[in-house]
Design a protein around this motif. Structure first.
Motif, PDB file in Angstrom:
ATOM      1  N   SER A  60      51.272  42.425  39.657  1.00 51.72           N
ATOM      2  CA  SER A  60      50.769  43.453  38.736  1.00 51.72           C
ATOM      3  C   SER A  60      50.956  43.029  37.281  1.00 51.72           C
ATOM      4  O   SER A  60      50.101  43.290  36.438  1.00 51.72           O
ATOM      5  CB  SER A  60      51.473  44.783  38.986  1.00 51.72           C
ATOM      6  OG  SER A  60      51.119  45.287  40.253  1.00 51.72           O
ATOM      7  N   LEU A  61      52.075  42.374  37.002  1.00 51.22           N
ATOM      8  CA  LEU A  61      52.293  41.864  35.640  1.00 51.22           C
ATOM      9  C   LEU A  61      51.240  40.811  35.291  1.00 51.22           C
ATOM     10  O   LEU A  61      50.731  40.792  34.172  1.00 51.22           O
ATOM     11  CB  LEU A  61      53.691  41.270  35.505  1.00 51.22           C
ATOM     12  CG  LEU A  61      54.837  42.268  35.405  1.00 51.22           C
ATOM     13  CD1 LEU A  61      56.175  41.538  35.474  1.00 51.22           C
ATOM     14  CD2 LEU A  61      54.738  43.091  34.135  1.00 51.22           C
ATOM     15  N   ALA A  62      50.927  39.950  36.248  1.00 54.03           N
ATOM     16  CA  ALA A  62      49.917  38.910  36.011  1.00 54.03           C
ATOM     17  C   ALA A  62      48.566  39.546  35.692  1.00 54.03           C
ATOM     18  O   ALA A  62      47.867  39.108  34.771  1.00 54.03           O
ATOM     19  CB  ALA A  62      49.815  37.990  37.230  1.00 54.03           C
ATOM     20  N   ARG A  63      48.210  40.600  36.434  1.00 56.95           N
ATOM     21  CA  ARG A  63      46.945  41.291  36.158  1.00 56.95           C
ATOM     22  C   ARG A  63      46.971  41.942  34.771  1.00 56.95           C
ATOM     23  O   ARG A  63      45.991  41.884  34.037  1.00 56.95           O
ATOM     24  CB  ARG A  63      46.661  42.335  37.239  1.00 56.95           C
ATOM     25  CG  ARG A  63      46.163  41.735  38.543  1.00 56.95           C
ATOM     26  CD  ARG A  63      45.666  42.794  39.516  1.00 56.95           C
ATOM     27  NE  ARG A  63      46.720  43.690  39.971  1.00 56.95           N
ATOM     28  CZ  ARG A  63      47.560  43.435  40.962  1.00 56.95           C
ATOM     29  NH1 ARG A  63      47.462  42.304  41.637  1.00 56.95           N
ATOM     30  NH2 ARG A  63      48.486  44.309  41.310  1.00 56.95           N
ATOM     31  N   ALA A  64      48.104  42.522  34.391  1.00 56.81           N
ATOM     32  CA  ALA A  64      48.217  43.174  33.081  1.00 56.81           C
ATOM     33  C   ALA A  64      48.053  42.179  31.939  1.00 56.81           C
ATOM     34  O   ALA A  64      47.532  42.529  30.876  1.00 56.81           O
ATOM     35  CB  ALA A  64      49.567  43.889  32.958  1.00 56.81           C
TER      36      ALA A  64
END
Length: 150
Positions: A60-64
């Motif tokens: 999720s951090l990578a997507r953000a």
């Protein structure tokens, strides 16, 4: 189809290209505003995401931050080394890593919010409030159209 035919139809520039130019300039301005904070735009996005959810997954951090999960792992190592985050195992679920902002990380995230708001105000300065709301609505609809499978 030639590039000139693709990029101009009926006297109008290809909207996707105009969007990419705006995104590129937005990123450049944000990087310039963030220069004094010691974090990049991608790192700023990560700090803000962590501030909202310390249990957020690496994916999720990578997507953000619009990076790959592999790049995110390296970014987290850097943020931890620079004293902006701490990472500890969850007390009840050993496989979950808790990522929290340090005091320095919170200060950087707050500075990032100010920088983001400054750049957004500049970007929207030529629009009326109604036009800015409409632009946001239209961009969200475009993103949703591209996300759906047809």
């Amino acid at each position: 189809m030639s590039m000139s035919k693709m990029s101009v139809e009926n006297g109008q520039a290809w909207i996707g290209y105009s969007l990419k130019i705006a995104q590129h300039r937005l990123r450049q301005r944000l990087e310039a505003e963030l220069e004094g904070t010691g974090v990049s735009a991608a790192q700023n996005a990560v700090l803000l995401a962590i501030s909202h959810n310390p249990r957020i997954s690496n994916a999720s951090l990578a997507r953000a931050a619009f990076v790959t999960p592999q790049s995110m792992q390296g970014m987290l190592v850097t943020l931890e080394r620079d004293g902006l985050i701490t990472r500890t195992p969850h007390p009840d679920h050993g496989r979950i890593i808790m990522t929290e902002l340090t005091e320095r990380g919170r200060a950087a995230a707050e500075a990032g919010i100010v920088a983001s708001e400054t750049v957004e105000r500049q970007m929207l300065s030529g629009l009326t409030p109604d036009e800015a709301r409409l632009l946001g609505t239209l961009l969200n609809r475009c993103a949703e159209a591209l996300e759906s499978e047809t």
